[in-house]
Write a protein that holds these residues in place. Structure first.
Motif, PDB file in Angstrom:
ATOM      1  N   SER A 292      38.172 -13.146  -8.595  1.00 51.63           N
ATOM      2  CA  SER A 292      39.013 -13.846  -7.624  1.00 51.63           C
ATOM      3  C   SER A 292      39.463 -12.935  -6.488  1.00 51.63           C
ATOM      4  CB  SER A 292      40.246 -14.429  -8.317  1.00 51.63           C
ATOM      5  OG  SER A 292      41.075 -13.385  -8.835  1.00 51.63           O
ATOM      6  N   ALA A 293      39.111 -11.648  -6.548  1.00 52.50           N
ATOM      7  CA  ALA A 293      39.497 -10.708  -5.489  1.00 52.50           C
ATOM      8  C   ALA A 293      38.781 -11.068  -4.196  1.00 52.50           C
ATOM      9  CB  ALA A 293      39.149  -9.284  -5.908  1.00 52.50           C
ATOM     10  N   PRO A 294      39.363 -10.665  -3.067  1.00 58.35           N
ATOM     11  CA  PRO A 294      38.713 -10.951  -1.772  1.00 58.35           C
ATOM     12  C   PRO A 294      37.284 -10.427  -1.751  1.00 58.35           C
ATOM     13  CG  PRO A 294      40.920 -10.086  -1.426  1.00 58.35           C
ATOM     14  CD  PRO A 294      40.630  -9.948  -2.892  1.00 58.35           C
ATOM     15  N   GLY A 295      36.419 -11.202  -1.154  1.00 59.19           N
ATOM     16  CA  GLY A 295      35.008 -10.823  -1.116  1.00 59.19           C
ATOM     17  C   GLY A 295      34.742  -9.632  -0.213  1.00 59.19           C
TER      18      GLY A 295
ATOM     19  N   ALA B 100      24.966  -2.558   2.611  1.00 60.46           N
ATOM     20  CA  ALA B 100      26.406  -2.317   2.510  1.00 60.46           C
ATOM     21  C   ALA B 100      26.807  -1.982   1.081  1.00 60.46           C
ATOM     22  CB  ALA B 100      27.178  -3.539   3.009  1.00 60.46           C
ATOM     23  N   THR B 101      26.236  -2.693   0.127  1.00 57.33           N
ATOM     24  CA  THR B 101      26.551  -2.428  -1.281  1.00 57.33           C
ATOM     25  C   THR B 101      26.113  -1.024  -1.677  1.00 57.33           C
ATOM     26  OG1 THR B 101      26.322  -4.777  -1.807  1.00 57.33           O
ATOM     27  CG2 THR B 101      26.197  -3.216  -3.638  1.00 57.33           C
ATOM     28  N   PHE B 102      24.903  -0.647  -1.296  1.00 58.56           N
ATOM     29  CA  PHE B 102      24.405   0.694  -1.608  1.00 58.56           C
ATOM     30  C   PHE B 102      25.299   1.765  -0.989  1.00 58.56           C
ATOM     31  CE2 PHE B 102      21.840   4.417  -0.457  1.00 58.56           C
ATOM     32  CZ  PHE B 102      21.384   4.801  -1.711  1.00 58.56           C
TER      33      PHE B 102
END
Length: 238
Positions: A212-215, A222-224
């Motif tokens: 439920s945390a902000p995306g 970006a993930t890497f």
């Protein structure tokens, strides 16, 4: 023509595989070069996956009989060594290290990620110990030079590079798997519904809070970069 590189009980002999023979081999000039065979194997792996690479398939690709390839690569283990080092030649770095070792390591990691995405089989091939060939050693030399400002001893520098490479290989393997899931919308939707159901069952409150945390920006790049920053910024050189 390479020396006989038949592996013993302990696997591939790096001296036999990578060092030039003490005396040139006599006899008829070979019909194929080790590079031609390696290039054919890499092309097979790039298009069909690592499982498609067999001595028989590679021999057919270069128009040779399987038996004629055994003096170059007697088994798949040796062939993988040749393939890994061959594609490592793409990791050319012309600029010297900047002196900012964290920034340099991040640059190295991004180069490795792009390299492994070009050759999706590579992250799997690196999961087992490989003896570094000349191209791999050239890139390792650059990485060790980038780590010079840390003051770490030689063994620690090698450990840092191994840790970085393992991180990139693991992340790319996950990235490739996630891309495959994304090609199947039904499966992706089913996974999302499953996690939502589990998060709402009351038995996984931490998971519910996390979901439920902000995306965040979830592009692969970006993930890497987020994961890499956590790894590199948290390295302790004391």
């Amino acid at each position: 023509m390479p020396r006989d590189v038949r592996p013993g009980a302990a696997g591939v002999d790096p001296e036999q595989l990578w060092l030039p023979p003490a005396e040139p081999r006599k006899g008829r000039r070979p019909s194929f070069s080790r590079e031609e065979i390696t290039v054919a194997a890499v092309a097979l792996a790039d298009t069909e996956g690592l499982e498609a690479v067999t001595i028989r398939r590679v021999a057919a690709a270069v128009g040779a009989g399987a038996m004629s390839l055994y003096s170059y690569a007697p088994d798949k283990e040796t062939l993988l060594e040749l393939m890994v080092d061959h594609v490592s030649g793409e990791l050319t770095v012309t600029d010297p290290p900047s002196g900012d070792w964290r920034a340099d390591l991040k640059t190295i990691a991004h180069l490795q990620r792009a390299h492994m995405l070009r050759h999706p089989w590579l992250s799997s091939a690196l999961s087992t110990r490989r003896v570094p060939g000349p191209n791999t050693l050239a890139f390792l030399e650059h990485a060790l030079a980038a780590l010079r400002p840390t003051g770490l001893d030689g063994a620690a520098k090698l450990e840092v590079f191994a840790q970085l490479t393992a991180f990139v290989a693991g992340h790319v393997a996950h990235e490739v798997a996630q891309a495959a899931v994304a090609q199947s919308p039904d499966r992706a939707a089913a996974e999302a519904r499953y996690l939502a159901t589990v998060a709402a069952d009351g038995r996984h409150p931490e998971l519910a809070r996390a979901l439920s945390a902000p995306g965040r920006v979830l592009t692969p790049e970006a993930t890497f970069t987020r994961f890499l920053n956590r790894l590199i910024d948290g390295l302790d050189t004391d």
